[in-house]
Design a protein around this motif. Structure first.
Motif, PDB file in Angstrom:
ATOM      1  N   UNK A  60       0.849  -1.187   0.000  1.00 20.91           N
ATOM      2  CA  UNK A  60       0.000   0.000   0.000  1.00 20.91           C
ATOM      3  C   UNK A  60       0.887   1.240   0.000  1.00 20.91           C
ATOM      4  N   UNK A  61       0.585   2.161  -0.901  1.00 21.03           N
ATOM      5  CA  UNK A  61       1.348   3.404  -0.956  1.00 21.03           C
ATOM      6  C   UNK A  61       1.725   3.765  -2.378  1.00 21.03           C
ATOM      7  N   UNK A  62       2.522   4.806  -2.476  1.00 20.69           N
ATOM      8  CA  UNK A  62       2.963   5.291  -3.790  1.00 20.69           C
ATOM      9  C   UNK A  62       4.409   4.859  -4.022  1.00 20.69           C
ATOM     10  N   UNK A  63       4.634   4.061  -5.065  1.00 20.89           N
ATOM     11  CA  UNK A  63       5.941   3.490  -5.347  1.00 20.89           C
ATOM     12  C   UNK A  63       6.191   3.498  -6.853  1.00 20.89           C
ATOM     13  N   UNK A  64       7.458   3.419  -7.229  1.00 17.81           N
ATOM     14  CA  UNK A  64       7.763   3.058  -8.600  1.00 17.81           C
ATOM     15  C   UNK A  64       7.402   1.583  -8.743  1.00 17.81           C
ATOM     16  N   UNK A  65       7.156   1.093  -9.971  1.00 15.70           N
ATOM     17  CA  UNK A  65       6.824  -0.320 -10.117  1.00 15.70           C
ATOM     18  C   UNK A  65       7.865  -1.254  -9.492  1.00 15.70           C
ATOM     19  N   UNK A  66       9.153  -0.939  -9.659  1.00 20.83           N
ATOM     20  CA  UNK A  66      10.195  -1.810  -9.095  1.00 20.83           C
ATOM     21  C   UNK A  66      10.149  -1.815  -7.578  1.00 20.83           C
ATOM     22  N   UNK A  67       9.948  -0.634  -6.968  1.00 19.27           N
ATOM     23  CA  UNK A  67       9.870  -0.567  -5.510  1.00 19.27           C
ATOM     24  C   UNK A  67       8.640  -1.323  -5.002  1.00 19.27           C
ATOM     25  N   UNK A  68       7.514  -1.117  -5.671  1.00 15.20           N
ATOM     26  CA  UNK A  68       6.290  -1.786  -5.261  1.00 15.20           C
ATOM     27  C   UNK A  68       6.397  -3.294  -5.368  1.00 15.20           C
ATOM     28  N   UNK A  69       7.090  -3.761  -6.410  1.00 15.67           N
ATOM     29  CA  UNK A  69       7.263  -5.198  -6.585  1.00 15.67           C
ATOM     30  C   UNK A  69       8.111  -5.778  -5.470  1.00 15.67           C
TER      31      UNK A  69
END
Length: 210
Positions: free
Chosen positions: A57-66
């Motif tokens: 949950x939150x705002x991430x770049x795709x790589x960070x979110x992954x």
């Protein structure tokens, strides 16, 4: 034969995106991640179908979110290109032993060192303090004694506690270097009070108020 499935969103995201993926089975979470980011995911259901994610949950770049999504699953992403990836089981990275480091213990002696290190760490927070829940975890420990990866095999029944457990193991250092004979991953079973075989927090463990 492994069953592979290609998941792909409409358009690959360039910058940060808002992600709201709840704890759930990893396969369905990856579908949501793919739709939200546009990243193509080649999924081996033999790997993903038996695993759960703690979500992101939150705002991430795709790589960070992954990275957040895969935390605690025992899997890592292997990128075919910037907007496409597959999943593979984690492996222990080769790391140099600390200068002058003592050789690791073997067998039950090193198992005791692992238990002591993890016990002290869990006792630092009321949320992860052993005795009130059951959980099955796996950890991958480098030669330098640092936990490189972890996997939550069975949930405690509380997603907040699950996340705290996994986060508490990140970069945890065991007191002694791991012996080369250590079989990876190391499986840990945390049991409640009623089992009679639980870890116990002793005086001096943990920090008041947590």
């Amino acid at each position: 034969m492994a069953v592979l499935c290609l998941l792909a969103g409409p358009v690959s995201a360039v910058g940060p995106v808002d992600l709201d993926i709840a704890p759930q089975e990893l396969t369905t979470a990856l579908e949501q991640f793919s739709r939200a980011t546009g990243m193509a995911v080649l999924v081996d259901h033999g790997l993903s179908s038996r695993r759960h994610t703690l979500g992101v949950q939150g705002r991430f770049t795709p790589a960070q979110g992954l990275n957040v999504l895969l935390n605690g699953t025992g899997l890592v992403a292997h990128y075919a290109r910037t907007d496409a990836f597959t999943l593979q089981p984690v492996q222990v990275r080769e790391v140099p032993l600390p200068a002058g480091g003592a050789p690791g213990l073997s067998g039950s002696n090193y198992a005791a060192a692992i238990q002591a290190g993890i016990q002290r760490n869990l006792c630092r927070s009321a949320l992860t303090r052993p005795g009130g829940y059951r959980a099955l975890l796996q950890v991958w420990i480098g030669r330098d004694g640092v936990v490189q990866h972890s996997r939550l095999v069975s949930s405690t029944g509380d997603s907040v506690r699950d996340r705290a457990l996994v986060n508490s193991l990140q970069n945890l250092r065991i007191d002694r270097p791991a012996p080369s004979s250590l079989r990876q991953p190391v499986t840990l079973l945390l049991l409640p009070d009623s089992s009679g075989r639980r870890m116990e927090c002793i005086a001096g463990d943990g920090e008041p108020g947590q």
